[in-house]
Design an enzyme around this catalytic site. Structure first.
Site, PDB file in Angstrom:
ATOM      1  CG  HIS A   1      -0.635   0.503   2.461  1.00  8.70           C
ATOM      2  ND1 HIS A   1      -0.295  -0.637   3.418  1.00  8.70           N
ATOM      3  CD2 HIS A   1      -0.320   1.812   2.991  1.00  8.70           C
ATOM      4  CE1 HIS A   1       0.178  -0.110   4.526  1.00  8.70           C
ATOM      5  NE2 HIS A   1       0.108   1.612   4.432  1.00  8.70           N
TER       6      HIS A   1
ATOM      7  CG  ASP B   1      -0.284  -3.915   2.655  1.00 11.99           C
ATOM      8  OD1 ASP B   1       0.345  -3.350   1.596  1.00 11.99           O
ATOM      9  OD2 ASP B   1      -0.654  -3.071   3.670  1.00 11.99           O
TER      10      ASP B   1
ATOM     11  N   GLY C   1       3.044   5.532   9.199  1.00 17.07           N
ATOM     12  CA  GLY C   1       4.494   5.912   9.132  1.00 17.07           C
ATOM     13  C   GLY C   1       5.177   4.637   9.468  1.00 17.07           C
TER      14      GLY C   1
ATOM     15  CB  SER D   1       2.684   1.629   6.657  1.00 20.80           C
ATOM     16  OG  SER D   1       1.560   1.471   6.972  1.00 20.80           O
ATOM     17  N   GLY D   2       4.861  -0.934   6.330  1.00 20.54           N
ATOM     18  CA  GLY D   2       6.131  -1.707   5.527  1.00 20.54           C
ATOM     19  C   GLY D   2       7.150  -2.089   6.395  1.00 20.54           C
TER      20      GLY D   2
END
Ligand code: 4AZ
Length: 872
Positions: free
Chosen positions: A673, A728, A820, A822-823
């Site tokens: 995403h 994701d 922030g 995320s990932g």
């Protein structure tokens, strides 16, 4: 006389020698026994006739003579004489060699000469002043030992190694040669601290007044110390300057193997020393023979004065500052291995000795701390704070940070360093706690003994109204004030659970545990012990002799670890210790040779489970460079090198937007995403991104160790659904390979069969918002959260959870990932201490809210796709 007469006769014939018949005889028999000879044949052989043997009187010499010495009798006599002689020789060897055996013992000690003044020349062991005083001390020691019966006869020699101020302290070692049975007595006699009055004959020598004479057996490894001074250094702090010293060869070549090094550090009289290890990397601590650095609050390596023992690798932010109690420190390095490590770099300086510590604190509130906080407090110190707030108020003390750990005492026994308040002693490592007084006064006493120090404590004192200690709030039994609505809500907010005691449970949505806690009803039978006494999981279990699957199904015990997925979720095959090759299923680990194992999570666990060893291949991952990380100080700032696989992704002109993880020199894992195009920005364009590796502080992106990489391509999972956030996950190829270093290393990827069970603690890291709707963090943050059972996850976020998703967090909220993050990776410490990536930060409803845990992409679910795309 009977039989015994006959026995003596036989013995008599065999014995010729030293100490009288009965003694000789018994020795001969012992030899015969040892040779496997039996007594009766001896009788027969010597007399030939049974009747002559049985009743022959001992003193019937005539009869013996009459028979005459035949040849075989002579032979027997010769053999016996030979045996006897050998025995005597053996006995003599035993007597002189073993009975006189002595053990060599060396004691390290110090003594104070109270009627002498320190001269600068005493720092130089070749000066005439040193030599003269040393010989007097040696003589005094000899005389002192001669007065103690258990020491005098065994004393060999003493050597004075150094002098320091106060009046004059002499450091020495004394050698003894002691019979083994006296060892403990000698140890005791040496360890007694005494004031010595030298015997009258010593007065002529010198009118010494010796106090604090005490010595301890030297560390056996120091005994191997050779006399060569090639690795022995003496340094004196000058003025206010900082003096640097390092292990030989630092940092370009490893310190010497099998070496004994020492650094004598001194300051001026009436000063103390502050010593800091700026960089520390010696061989890892493994057992008794690891390389070891020890700091002594003395110039003798005496164990009871060791301030710290260090091995392994410390992260640069670990606090390694130590304070001395006098103007000396001794640092030793003992290396027993051939491992190649750079060693250490240290600095020290002198500062005036503290005249006192503690004192009167009389404001309405304030702070205080242990001496030299956050450095390690000095040994041998006592401080008392008398706190007095205005008369009409009560006082409480909140310890915000508290580290008084001594590795050599059982946890909770405050026999060495402690803080004492209201007659209660506190020690060890403690999270924030409050001690209140029901008056306007409180006394805090801090004591450190002469060995092992820690960073101490940071505390604040506050005054409060005794009638209303927590205005508008609920007061825990510990004195902490919490929001009123947190009372009886199912979550413990007070450290002593007092907010959850004596509650009336709401029958429609709460369950009453046996221990009277109220917990949400949907937590019952979810395989997590929420009550703490297991009562929410009682009655949910399977009948005796059966196995309960993670999905609640009950199976006959025989079906557990049989290589078949009988539960349907693989949980019956997940934690099998006996490794068998079984038929392959979705839940069995497949070795490279095609054989499958019934052991859960066997990859890179330090044990070769596959017959071809493939489960332990490609395991250069998931390990940090530093074996010692700084303790969490206050918040949740990460430490340098603590998460070396954490990556920060910056979008052109927008700064940090997402996290990622390093899985190989060329590849990063992140969330799909993060790379979805928006009208104003093309996030899917790899040229828009920069990856920062080895980064801790966003404001220090050009700090040494940080690597800046452009991307070659971005691969988002083909099944990624930007509405549901299913799948994701994205893979990012670096334009140039990353260089591994102390702060850049890859995380391990779990096999597609790897299970991260409900309840497992996992770390989440990132520079995301520290509050919902807040702002991003400058320093990388870390938080420990727990895997939540998939059924609970689906109930909490209905219609939103797919098999690729996993809830991780606390239902009570508080710790969570946020915008922030995320990932970024979920780092799970697995068997053998290796860290595996369990998930990727994906989404959530808000941040850190109750009953709204964060949602993460399950790595095992996409493991095959990662392998396909990257080969990793
Ligand atoms: C986000 O917006 C985000 N609480 C990431 C994680 C969570 C929420 C939001 C989980 O990137």
């Amino acid at each position: 006389m009977g039989h015994s007469g006959a026995l003596l006769q036989c013995q008599h014939l065999g014995g010729r020698g030293i100490q009288g018949n009965s003694f000789k005889v018994s020795l001969v028999f012992r030899v015969q026994d040892q040779l496997g000879l039996r007594r009766r044949p001896c009788l027969k052989n010597m007399n030939g006739f049974e009747e002559g043997v049985e009743f022959l009187p001992v003193n019937n010499a005539k009869q013996v003579e009459k028979r005459g010495p035949r040849r075989w009798v002579v032979m027997v006599a010769v053999v016996f004489s030979f045996l006897l002689l050998s025995l005597m020789a053996g006995l003599l060897v035993w007597h002189f060699h073993y009975r006189n055996v002595r053990i060599q013992k060396v004691f390290n000690g110090h003594l104070r000469i109270t009627n002498e003044n320190f001269l600068d020349a005493y720092e130089n062991s070749t000066s005439t002043e040193f030599i003269s005083l040393a010989s007097q001390v040696k003589e005094a020691l000899k005389l002192m030992y001669s007065e103690v019966p258990v020491l005098g006869p065994y004393h060999k020699k003493s050597t004075v190694t150094a002098f320091s101020e106060g009046s004059v302290i002499a450091y020495y070692w004394s050698e003894f040669s002691i019979p083994p049975h006296l060892e403990e007595e000698v140890d005791r006699a040496m360890a007694v601290e005494r004031v010595v009055t030298l015997p009258p004959r010593a007065r002529a020598l010198k009118s010494f007044v010796l106090t604090s004479v005490v010595a301890f057996p030297i560390d056996p490894r120091m005994l191997q110390r050779t006399q060569d001074n090639s690795c022995s250094f003496a340094l004196h702090a000058r003025g206010r300057t900082v003096t640097r010293f390092t292990t030989p060869g630092f940092p370009n070549s490893p310190y010497p193997a099998h070496a004994r090094c020492q650094w004598v550090l001194r300051g001026d009289a009436d000063s103390v020393l502050s010593l800091t290890f700026r960089s520390f990397d010696v061989a890892p601590c493994d057992g008794h023979d690891s390389d070891l650095v020890t700091v002594y609050d003395s110039l003798s390596p005496m164990e009871p004065h060791a301030v710290v023992r260090l091995c392994g690798t410390f992260s640069p932010s670990y606090n390694l500052t130590f304070l001395s109690s006098q103007n000396v420190f001794l640092v030793t390095l003992i290396t027993n291995t051939d491992r190649r490590h750079p060693g250490f770099e240290a600095t020290f300086f002198q500062l005036p000795k503290m005249s006192s510590c503690g004192g009167l604190l009389s404001e309405a509130q304030g702070t205080f701390s242990s001496p030299y906080y956050p450095g390690h407090y000095p040994p041998n110190i006592n401080c008392t704070w008398n706190i007095k707030v205005p008369n009409n108020r009560n006082v409480k003390v909140r310890f915000k940070l508290f580290y008084l750990v001594d590795p050599n005492i059982p946890v909770g026994s405050c026999t060495k360093d402690y803080v004492e308040i209201n007659g209660e002693k506190f020690c060890g490592e403690r999270s924030q706690f409050v001690v209140s007084s029901n008056s306007s006064k409180i006394t805090v006493h801090f004591h450190s003994d002469h060995s092992y120090t820690d960073t101490g404590f940071l505390a604040e004192y506050l005054s409060y109204d005794s009638n209303d200690p927590c205005p508008g709030m609920f007061m825990c039994k510990t004195g902490r004030c919490i929001r009123k609505d947190l009372r009886c809500d199912g979550w413990a907010d007070c450290p002593d659970y007092s907010d959850e005691r004596h509650c009336r449970c709401n029958a429609t949505h709460q369950f009453m545990c046996k221990n009277q806690f109220c917990k949400p009803l949907f937590w019952v039978c979810d395989s997590v012990n929420d009550c703490g006494d297991g009562s929410d999981e009682e009655g949910c279990s399977c009948p005796a002799g059966s196995f309960k699957c993670s999905n609640g199904k009950c199976l006959p015990q025989s079906q557990q670890c049989n290589g078949k997925d009988d539960c349907g979720d693989g949980s019956d095959e997940a934690s099998c210790d006996n490794v068998n090759a079984v038929s392959c299923t979705k839940y069995t680990y497949r070795c490279q040779n095609g054989l499958c194992l019934n052991k859960g999570n066997p990859e890179c666990d330090g044990k070769k489970d596959c017959s071809d060893g493939s489960d332990e291949k490609n395991c250069d991952c998931g390990l940090r460079s530093f074996t010692k990380q700084a303790r969490v100080v206050g918040g949740t700032n990460a430490d340098e090198g603590e998460w070396p696989w954490q990556v920060s992704l910056h979008a052109l002109g927008q700064g940090h937007l997402c996290g990622a993880s390093l899985i190989s020199p060329d590849w990063l894992v992140s969330a799909a995403h993060c790379f979805q195009d928006e009208t104003i920005f093309k996030y899917s364009d790899h040229t828009m991104w920069t990856a920062f590796l080895g980064l801790l502080d966003q404001s220090k992106r050009s700090a040494s160790g940080v690597q800046e990489h452009k991307l070659k391509r971005i691969i988002t999972h083909p099944s990624f659904n930007d509405f549901t956030f299913d799948y994701d996950i994205a893979l990012l190829e670096l334009e140039k390979p990353a260089e591994y270093s102390t702060v850049v290393r890859p995380i391990c990827l779990p096999d597609n069969t790897h299970v991260f069970p409900a309840g497992k603690a996992i770390w989440v890291t990132g520079w995301g918002h520290t509050k919902e709707g807040g702002t991003g963090a400058l320093i990388l943050q870390k938080g420990e959260i727990r895997v939540i059972n998939q059924t609970t996850c689906e109930e909490l976020l209905p219609q939103q959870i797919t098999p690729r998703m996993m809830c991780v967090g606390f239902l009570s909220g508080g710790v969570d990932s946020c915008q922030g993050d995320s990932g970024g990776p979920l780092s799970s410490v697995e068997k053998d201490g290796r860290i595996f990536q369990a998930g990727v930060v994906s989404w959530g409803e808000g941040c850190a809210q109750r009953n709204k845990p964060g949602v993460y992409t399950r790595i095992p679910e996409v493991r095959d796709w990662i392998k396909e795309q990257t080969g990793v």
